[in-house]
Design a protein around this motif. Sequence first.
Motif, PDB file in Angstrom:
ATOM      1  N   LYS A 172       1.140  -1.431   0.424  1.00  0.00           N
ATOM      2  CA  LYS A 172      -0.598   0.231  -0.030  1.00  0.00           C
ATOM      3  C   LYS A 172       0.788   1.223   0.024  1.00  0.00           C
ATOM      4  CE  LYS A 172      -3.818   1.830   2.209  1.00  0.00           C
ATOM      5  NZ  LYS A 172      -3.192   3.403   2.230  1.00  0.00           N
ATOM      6  N   ASP A 173       2.193   1.336   0.794  1.00  0.00           N
ATOM      7  CA  ASP A 173       2.861   2.002   0.891  1.00  0.00           C
ATOM      8  C   ASP A 173       4.143   2.741  -0.318  1.00  0.00           C
ATOM      9  OD1 ASP A 173       2.589   2.441   3.887  1.00  0.00           O
ATOM     10  OD2 ASP A 173       4.185   1.074   3.995  1.00  0.00           O
ATOM     11  N   VAL A 174       3.522   1.990  -1.299  1.00  0.00           N
ATOM     12  CA  VAL A 174       4.637   1.826  -2.457  1.00  0.00           C
ATOM     13  C   VAL A 174       3.681   2.441  -3.506  1.00  0.00           C
ATOM     14  CG1 VAL A 174       5.323   1.101  -4.232  1.00  0.00           C
ATOM     15  CG2 VAL A 174       5.965  -0.379  -2.345  1.00  0.00           C
ATOM     16  N   VAL A 175       2.388   2.012  -3.160  1.00  0.00           N
ATOM     17  CA  VAL A 175       1.166   2.957  -4.559  1.00  0.00           C
ATOM     18  C   VAL A 175       0.870   3.924  -3.623  1.00  0.00           C
ATOM     19  CG1 VAL A 175      -1.053   2.277  -5.244  1.00  0.00           C
ATOM     20  CG2 VAL A 175      -0.215   0.096  -4.814  1.00  0.00           C
ATOM     21  N   ASP A 176       1.011   4.098  -2.924  1.00  0.00           N
ATOM     22  CA  ASP A 176       0.748   5.598  -1.567  1.00  0.00           C
ATOM     23  C   ASP A 176       1.419   6.553  -2.840  1.00  0.00           C
ATOM     24  OD1 ASP A 176      -2.233   4.792  -0.674  1.00  0.00           O
ATOM     25  OD2 ASP A 176      -1.022   4.680   1.097  1.00  0.00           O
ATOM     26  N   LEU A 177       2.720   5.771  -2.242  1.00  0.00           N
ATOM     27  CA  LEU A 177       3.404   7.020  -2.992  1.00  0.00           C
ATOM     28  C   LEU A 177       3.525   7.444  -4.547  1.00  0.00           C
ATOM     29  CD1 LEU A 177       5.490   9.187  -1.689  1.00  0.00           C
ATOM     30  CD2 LEU A 177       7.120   7.011  -2.052  1.00  0.00           C
ATOM     31  N   PHE A 178       4.066   6.494  -5.324  1.00  0.00           N
ATOM     32  CA  PHE A 178       3.327   6.445  -6.502  1.00  0.00           C
ATOM     33  C   PHE A 178       2.132   6.805  -7.224  1.00  0.00           C
ATOM     34  CE2 PHE A 178       7.327   3.767  -6.631  1.00  0.00           C
ATOM     35  CZ  PHE A 178       7.613   4.828  -7.724  1.00  0.00           C
ATOM     36  N   GLU A 179       1.376   6.881  -6.513  1.00  0.00           N
ATOM     37  CA  GLU A 179       0.012   8.512  -7.057  1.00  0.00           C
ATOM     38  C   GLU A 179       0.067   9.607  -6.372  1.00  0.00           C
ATOM     39  OE1 GLU A 179      -5.194   7.630  -6.463  1.00  0.00           O
ATOM     40  OE2 GLU A 179      -3.761   7.587  -4.658  1.00  0.00           O
ATOM     41  N   ALA A 180       0.888   9.596  -5.483  1.00  0.00           N
ATOM     42  CA  ALA A 180       0.964  10.908  -5.331  1.00  0.00           C
ATOM     43  C   ALA A 180       2.591  11.588  -6.739  1.00  0.00           C
ATOM     44  CB  ALA A 180       2.066  11.457  -4.262  1.00  0.00           C
ATOM     45  N   ARG A 181       3.600  10.823  -6.715  1.00  0.00           N
ATOM     46  CA  ARG A 181       4.092  11.091  -7.917  1.00  0.00           C
ATOM     47  C   ARG A 181       3.859  11.461  -8.958  1.00  0.00           C
ATOM     48  NH1 ARG A 181      10.010   7.692  -7.559  1.00  0.00           N
ATOM     49  NH2 ARG A 181      10.373   9.293  -9.151  1.00  0.00           N
ATOM     50  N   LEU A 182       2.772  10.892  -9.127  1.00  0.00           N
ATOM     51  CA  LEU A 182       2.302  10.671 -10.715  1.00  0.00           C
ATOM     52  C   LEU A 182       1.662  12.216 -11.322  1.00  0.00           C
ATOM     53  CD1 LEU A 182       1.147   7.271 -11.150  1.00  0.00           C
ATOM     54  CD2 LEU A 182       1.818   8.516 -12.929  1.00  0.00           C
ATOM     55  N   ALA A 183       0.156  12.197  -9.648  1.00  0.00           N
ATOM     56  CA  ALA A 183      -0.074  13.771  -9.426  1.00  0.00           C
ATOM     57  C   ALA A 183       0.315  15.235  -9.846  1.00  0.00           C
ATOM     58  CB  ALA A 183      -0.849  13.784  -8.278  1.00  0.00           C
ATOM     59  N   VAL A 184       2.311  15.460  -9.171  1.00  0.00           N
ATOM     60  CA  VAL A 184       3.030  16.256  -8.350  1.00  0.00           C
ATOM     61  C   VAL A 184       3.931  16.122  -9.522  1.00  0.00           C
ATOM     62  CG1 VAL A 184       4.151  17.251  -7.088  1.00  0.00           C
ATOM     63  CG2 VAL A 184       2.244  15.977  -6.172  1.00  0.00           C
ATOM     64  N   GLU A 185       4.679  15.505  -9.691  1.00  0.00           N
ATOM     65  CA  GLU A 185       5.744  15.191 -10.124  1.00  0.00           C
ATOM     66  C   GLU A 185       5.978  15.594 -12.189  1.00  0.00           C
ATOM     67  OE1 GLU A 185       9.969  11.664 -10.704  1.00  0.00           O
ATOM     68  OE2 GLU A 185       8.310  11.765  -9.292  1.00  0.00           O
ATOM     69  N   LEU A 236       8.411  13.554  -1.708  1.00  0.00           N
ATOM     70  CA  LEU A 236       8.278  12.835  -2.029  1.00  0.00           C
ATOM     71  C   LEU A 236       9.370  11.208  -3.154  1.00  0.00           C
ATOM     72  CD1 LEU A 236       4.649  13.715  -3.915  1.00  0.00           C
ATOM     73  CD2 LEU A 236       5.056  12.120  -1.618  1.00  0.00           C
ATOM     74  N   ILE A 237       9.692  11.707  -3.712  1.00  0.00           N
ATOM     75  CA  ILE A 237      11.362  11.092  -4.604  1.00  0.00           C
ATOM     76  C   ILE A 237      12.731  10.011  -3.208  1.00  0.00           C
ATOM     77  CG2 ILE A 237      12.587  11.154  -5.796  1.00  0.00           C
ATOM     78  CD1 ILE A 237      11.384  13.749  -7.257  1.00  0.00           C
ATOM     79  N   SER A 238      12.282  11.776  -2.074  1.00  0.00           N
ATOM     80  CA  SER A 238      13.491  11.221  -1.022  1.00  0.00           C
ATOM     81  C   SER A 238      12.901   9.964   0.281  1.00  0.00           C
ATOM     82  CB  SER A 238      13.791  12.120  -0.089  1.00  0.00           C
ATOM     83  OG  SER A 238      14.183  13.097  -1.021  1.00  0.00           O
ATOM     84  N   ARG A 239      11.315   9.579  -0.679  1.00  0.00           N
ATOM     85  CA  ARG A 239      10.383   8.838   0.367  1.00  0.00           C
ATOM     86  C   ARG A 239      10.559   7.612   0.180  1.00  0.00           C
ATOM     87  NH1 ARG A 239       6.018   9.852   3.840  1.00  0.00           N
ATOM     88  NH2 ARG A 239       5.973   8.807   3.977  1.00  0.00           N
ATOM     89  N   THR A 240      10.990   6.997  -1.460  1.00  0.00           N
ATOM     90  CA  THR A 240      11.449   6.450  -2.639  1.00  0.00           C
ATOM     91  C   THR A 240      12.567   5.230  -1.282  1.00  0.00           C
ATOM     92  OG1 THR A 240      10.562   7.124  -4.447  1.00  0.00           O
ATOM     93  CG2 THR A 240      11.185   5.213  -5.049  1.00  0.00           C
ATOM     94  N   GLU A 241      12.119   4.982  -0.046  1.00  0.00           N
ATOM     95  CA  GLU A 241      13.549   3.860   0.115  1.00  0.00           C
ATOM     96  C   GLU A 241      12.530   2.894   0.829  1.00  0.00           C
ATOM     97  OE1 GLU A 241      15.928   2.931   0.488  1.00  0.00           O
ATOM     98  OE2 GLU A 241      17.192   3.658  -0.575  1.00  0.00           O
ATOM     99  N   GLY A 242      12.826   2.000   2.293  1.00  0.00           N
ATOM    100  CA  GLY A 242      12.324   1.233   2.739  1.00  0.00           C
ATOM    101  C   GLY A 242      13.006  -0.116   2.620  1.00  0.00           C
ATOM    102  N   GLN A 243      12.394  -0.971   2.929  1.00  0.00           N
ATOM    103  CA  GLN A 243      13.202  -3.191   2.968  1.00  0.00           C
ATOM    104  C   GLN A 243      12.399  -3.284   1.425  1.00  0.00           C
ATOM    105  OE1 GLN A 243      15.776  -4.085   3.930  1.00  0.00           O
ATOM    106  NE2 GLN A 243      15.681  -5.100   2.453  1.00  0.00           N
ATOM    107  N   LEU A 244      11.008  -2.782   1.328  1.00  0.00           N
ATOM    108  CA  LEU A 244      10.525  -3.626   0.498  1.00  0.00           C
ATOM    109  C   LEU A 244      10.533  -2.902  -0.899  1.00  0.00           C
ATOM    110  CD1 LEU A 244       8.430  -5.096  -0.841  1.00  0.00           C
ATOM    111  CD2 LEU A 244       5.842  -3.450  -0.044  1.00  0.00           C
ATOM    112  N   TRP A 245      10.591  -1.934  -1.145  1.00  0.00           N
ATOM    113  CA  TRP A 245      11.476  -0.973  -1.986  1.00  0.00           C
ATOM    114  C   TRP A 245      12.285  -0.966  -2.333  1.00  0.00           C
ATOM    115  CZ3 TRP A 245       9.121   0.681  -6.717  1.00  0.00           C
ATOM    116  CH2 TRP A 245      10.038   1.443  -7.056  1.00  0.00           C
TER     117      TRP A 245
END
Length: 285
Positions: free
Chosen positions: A122-135, A198-207
């Motif tokens: 869910k974290d991955v999808v949420d973040l990429f949804e936000a990136r697609l809206a802003v980036e 948002l880009i800087s949050r693209t981290e974490g073990q799953l990612w």
Amino acid sequence: MVSGGSRTVNKPTVGRPTGARGANAGTSHFQLVEKGVPVSVQVATQLIAAIESGQVQLGSRLPSETTLTERFGVSRASVREALASLQFAGYLESRRGSGTTVCSTIPFGTGKLHRLGLNRPKDVVDLFEARLAVEPEAVRVAASAPIPSAWKQLLKLLEGMQLAVGRPELHARTDIGFHLALVRACPNPFLAQTSEALISRTEGQLWRTIRDQAWDQGELPRVWLGHHMVLVDAIERRDPDDAAAGVRAHLISVLGNVATTTPLGPAERSRIKWLIEKHQTLAAV
């Protein structure tokens, strides 16, 4: 594109020991002797070895391109490509008036995990949804009038990615540096800072697991390099629509990789499908 060829350079030493810091720090005793390996790759791998071993210390300023050219006995183009690849990988940074310095002893994406990183689907999808809206909007504005310093950095990172992709010995694990330079080229500080956060949050073990699979496999980074070349071309042509469409296409590709390589629940899979369909339509407009 990558130059320097695959000629063999036999150079027993370059320079003299001059201490750990300053313009000449740790740049002695390099040899370029590997047959069939591009000269720029040999320069880059030996600089990596010097940085990781501590011969060239964190914060040290490297000699100028001219000096490195003389010490390695290679062309300036080969040195420039090697330094660009290490900036892309995350070892070096270049600032006007400060030269090229060692900013990390490890590549991007291998250090401490972000405390708010991506650890659930869910974290991955949420973040990429936000990136697609802003980036895409940040890139659209950047394409109209990119900030010169960020634009110069973007070109250098693209050159570095061209050398690093397909070369595991250069330790490139992510294109996050390119994305950060891309949004920093946006003259609207609110769009730029929001995108950067948002880009800087693209981290974490799953990612990291998702990302490492892609970079180890090798094919997708080449595809993503192509996306980045299209993006840079659109900005160079001052075409905001093509630039925004280009970043959407890239992020859609990343999401598609998530969908095919990650165990997802029905809700996340449905959201990814919807996001891809929505933004494919927008990218095509």
